[in-house]
Scaffold this active site. Sequence first.
Site, PDB file in Angstrom:
ATOM      1  N   TYR A  25     -35.930  -4.808 -50.183  1.00  0.00           N
ATOM      2  CA  TYR A  25     -35.743  -4.719 -48.280  1.00  0.00           C
ATOM      3  C   TYR A  25     -34.699  -3.392 -47.114  1.00  0.00           C
ATOM      4  O   TYR A  25     -34.631  -2.774 -46.650  1.00  0.00           O
ATOM      5  CB  TYR A  25     -36.115  -5.927 -47.229  1.00  0.00           C
ATOM      6  CG  TYR A  25     -36.330  -6.144 -45.709  1.00  0.00           C
ATOM      7  CD1 TYR A  25     -36.936  -6.031 -45.473  1.00  0.00           C
ATOM      8  CD2 TYR A  25     -34.712  -6.162 -44.929  1.00  0.00           C
ATOM      9  CE1 TYR A  25     -37.276  -6.210 -43.759  1.00  0.00           C
ATOM     10  CE2 TYR A  25     -34.604  -7.259 -44.154  1.00  0.00           C
ATOM     11  CZ  TYR A  25     -36.380  -6.472 -43.246  1.00  0.00           C
ATOM     12  OH  TYR A  25     -36.180  -6.366 -41.953  1.00  0.00           O
TER      13      TYR A  25
ATOM     14  N   ARG B  21     -42.810 -16.135 -43.967  1.00  0.00           N
ATOM     15  CA  ARG B  21     -40.755 -16.705 -45.056  1.00  0.00           C
ATOM     16  C   ARG B  21     -40.421 -17.829 -44.944  1.00  0.00           C
ATOM     17  O   ARG B  21     -40.140 -18.561 -45.969  1.00  0.00           O
ATOM     18  CB  ARG B  21     -40.435 -14.899 -44.501  1.00  0.00           C
ATOM     19  CG  ARG B  21     -40.836 -13.918 -44.139  1.00  0.00           C
ATOM     20  CD  ARG B  21     -39.130 -13.588 -44.647  1.00  0.00           C
ATOM     21  NE  ARG B  21     -39.319 -12.550 -43.228  1.00  0.00           N
ATOM     22  CZ  ARG B  21     -39.924 -12.549 -42.333  1.00  0.00           C
ATOM     23  NH1 ARG B  21     -40.111 -11.450 -42.726  1.00  0.00           N
ATOM     24  NH2 ARG B  21     -39.288 -12.387 -41.145  1.00  0.00           N
TER      25      ARG B  21
HETATM   26  P1  NAD Z   1     -44.493  -9.103 -38.108  1.00  0.00           P
HETATM   27  O1  NAD Z   1     -43.632  -8.576 -38.971  1.00  0.00           O
HETATM   28  O2  NAD Z   1     -44.455 -10.603 -37.371  1.00  0.00           O
HETATM   29  O3  NAD Z   1     -45.603  -8.149 -37.368  1.00  0.00           O
HETATM   30  C1  NAD Z   1     -45.660  -6.737 -38.266  1.00  0.00           C
HETATM   31  C2  NAD Z   1     -46.758  -6.869 -38.118  1.00  0.00           C
HETATM   32  O4  NAD Z   1     -46.880  -5.320 -38.643  1.00  0.00           O
HETATM   33  C3  NAD Z   1     -47.992  -7.126 -37.615  1.00  0.00           C
HETATM   34  O5  NAD Z   1     -48.734  -6.866 -36.595  1.00  0.00           O
HETATM   35  C4  NAD Z   1     -48.999  -6.299 -38.956  1.00  0.00           C
HETATM   36  O6  NAD Z   1     -50.068  -6.981 -38.817  1.00  0.00           O
HETATM   37  C5  NAD Z   1     -48.282  -5.079 -38.522  1.00  0.00           C
HETATM   38  N1  NAD Z   1     -48.970  -4.637 -40.060  1.00  0.00           N
HETATM   39  C6  NAD Z   1     -48.656  -4.894 -41.240  1.00  0.00           C
HETATM   40  N2  NAD Z   1     -48.846  -3.586 -41.885  1.00  0.00           N
HETATM   41  C7  NAD Z   1     -48.908  -3.156 -41.115  1.00  0.00           C
HETATM   42  C8  NAD Z   1     -49.480  -1.417 -41.928  1.00  0.00           C
HETATM   43  N3  NAD Z   1     -48.991  -0.875 -42.982  1.00  0.00           N
HETATM   44  N4  NAD Z   1     -49.702  -0.570 -40.535  1.00  0.00           N
HETATM   45  C9  NAD Z   1     -49.426  -1.015 -39.192  1.00  0.00           C
HETATM   46  N5  NAD Z   1     -49.485  -2.077 -39.209  1.00  0.00           N
HETATM   47  C10 NAD Z   1     -48.856  -2.650 -40.154  1.00  0.00           C
HETATM   48  O7  NAD Z   1     -43.383  -8.169 -36.620  1.00  0.00           O
HETATM   49  P2  NAD Z   1     -41.485  -8.714 -36.602  1.00  0.00           P
HETATM   50  O8  NAD Z   1     -41.366  -9.637 -37.631  1.00  0.00           O
HETATM   51  O9  NAD Z   1     -40.903  -8.234 -35.185  1.00  0.00           O
HETATM   52  O10 NAD Z   1     -41.070  -7.176 -37.784  1.00  0.00           O
HETATM   53  C11 NAD Z   1     -41.551  -6.418 -37.188  1.00  0.00           C
HETATM   54  C12 NAD Z   1     -40.339  -4.744 -37.506  1.00  0.00           C
HETATM   55  O11 NAD Z   1     -38.982  -5.505 -36.667  1.00  0.00           O
HETATM   56  C13 NAD Z   1     -40.461  -4.794 -38.857  1.00  0.00           C
HETATM   57  O12 NAD Z   1     -39.369  -3.559 -39.179  1.00  0.00           O
HETATM   58  C14 NAD Z   1     -39.292  -5.880 -39.581  1.00  0.00           C
HETATM   59  O13 NAD Z   1     -38.836  -5.244 -40.825  1.00  0.00           O
HETATM   60  C15 NAD Z   1     -38.185  -5.079 -38.565  1.00  0.00           C
HETATM   61  N6  NAD Z   1     -37.068  -6.724 -37.933  1.00  0.00           N
HETATM   62  C16 NAD Z   1     -37.747  -8.132 -38.692  1.00  0.00           C
HETATM   63  C17 NAD Z   1     -37.089  -8.881 -38.290  1.00  0.00           C
HETATM   64  C18 NAD Z   1     -37.087 -10.324 -37.629  1.00  0.00           C
HETATM   65  O14 NAD Z   1     -36.458 -11.378 -38.014  1.00  0.00           O
HETATM   66  N7  NAD Z   1     -38.372 -10.220 -37.284  1.00  0.00           N
HETATM   67  C19 NAD Z   1     -35.346  -8.855 -38.623  1.00  0.00           C
HETATM   68  C20 NAD Z   1     -34.478  -7.253 -39.001  1.00  0.00           C
HETATM   69  C21 NAD Z   1     -35.542  -6.035 -38.832  1.00  0.00           C
END
Ligand code: NAD
Length: 247
Positions: free
Chosen positions: A149, A190
């Site tokens: 990651y 997670r």
């Molecule tokens: P999430 O992971 O809960 O939701 C992700 C969404 O992505 C879902 O709606 C899913 O259907 C969609 N998805 C999955 N695979 C896909 C694909 N192949 N094509 C299109 N859509 C797809 O949302 P989140 O946790 O807010 O994460 C969003 C972004 O933010 C990610 O890139 C994640 O790495 C990043 N991020 C999240 C956090 C956190 O703590 N939540 C922290 C840092 C970065």
Amino acid sequence: MEQTLKGKTALVTAAANGIGRASAEAMAARGANVIATDIDGPAVTAMADASPNITGHQLDVLDAAAVESLVASVAPVHILLNCAGWVHDGTILDCDEEVWDRSFNLNAKAMYRITKAVLPGMRDSGTGSIINIASIVSSEKGAPRRFAYGASKAAIIGMTKSIAADFVKDGIRCNAICPGTVQSPSLNDRLAATGDFDKALAAFKDRQPMGRLGQPEEIAEMVCYLAGDLSAFTTGQAFAVDGGWSI
Ligand code: NAD
């Protein structure tokens, strides 16, 4: 001064949940015409039913042909929010080549692909803001069990700076956002996967100096700022929105 996104079209990946959803809704509330895409088609269709400024399209960002055809059908795009991402839990010793490839394919290669498809239209119109969701766990900071990651999120920051440097004279800006731990459906998954949700949640809160998780809406505010003209002098940067984790 309030940010308005009226007259701009924003394409958002992974818009059905978490940061993508909050950002799509926040940009729509500021007047943007938002194209909300997600692998979960019904979820983005429901978002579109709830807002006149949102249209929903099923899109798997790993599907190169689908990306090409969607971008061709919605152009011109003024704002691109690359949000799709995946967390693998493990060290280098837990990371086989399949995990490495999935991490880089979804977190980095899909961004390269969709950005390459959108960028010529931005260049033709002389304006564009590309916003890549990286993570504070990247080149900014190491965290335990985030090997693939963190490596793939660091690639996003490199890609962001490179695109910014190449297209700065074309009216195109490219920035990254590095969230700390943010409440979202996949975060809940997670936490549950650890076998002790409450203990894992407490540990995640503990590592944030503010003592709490972020909310997706707090990341969406930075997205709106970077999307609009108030940030016109800003490109090539990685912005931490992380509750102080990186201090
Ligand atoms: P999430 O992971 O809960 O939701 C992700 C969404 O992505 C879902 O709606 C899913 O259907 C969609 N998805 C999955 N695979 C896909 C694909 N192949 N094509 C299109 N859509 C797809 O949302 P989140 O946790 O807010 O994460 C969003 C972004 O933010 C990610 O890139 C994640 O790495 C990043 N991020 C999240 C956090 C956190 O703590 N939540 C922290 C840092 C970065």
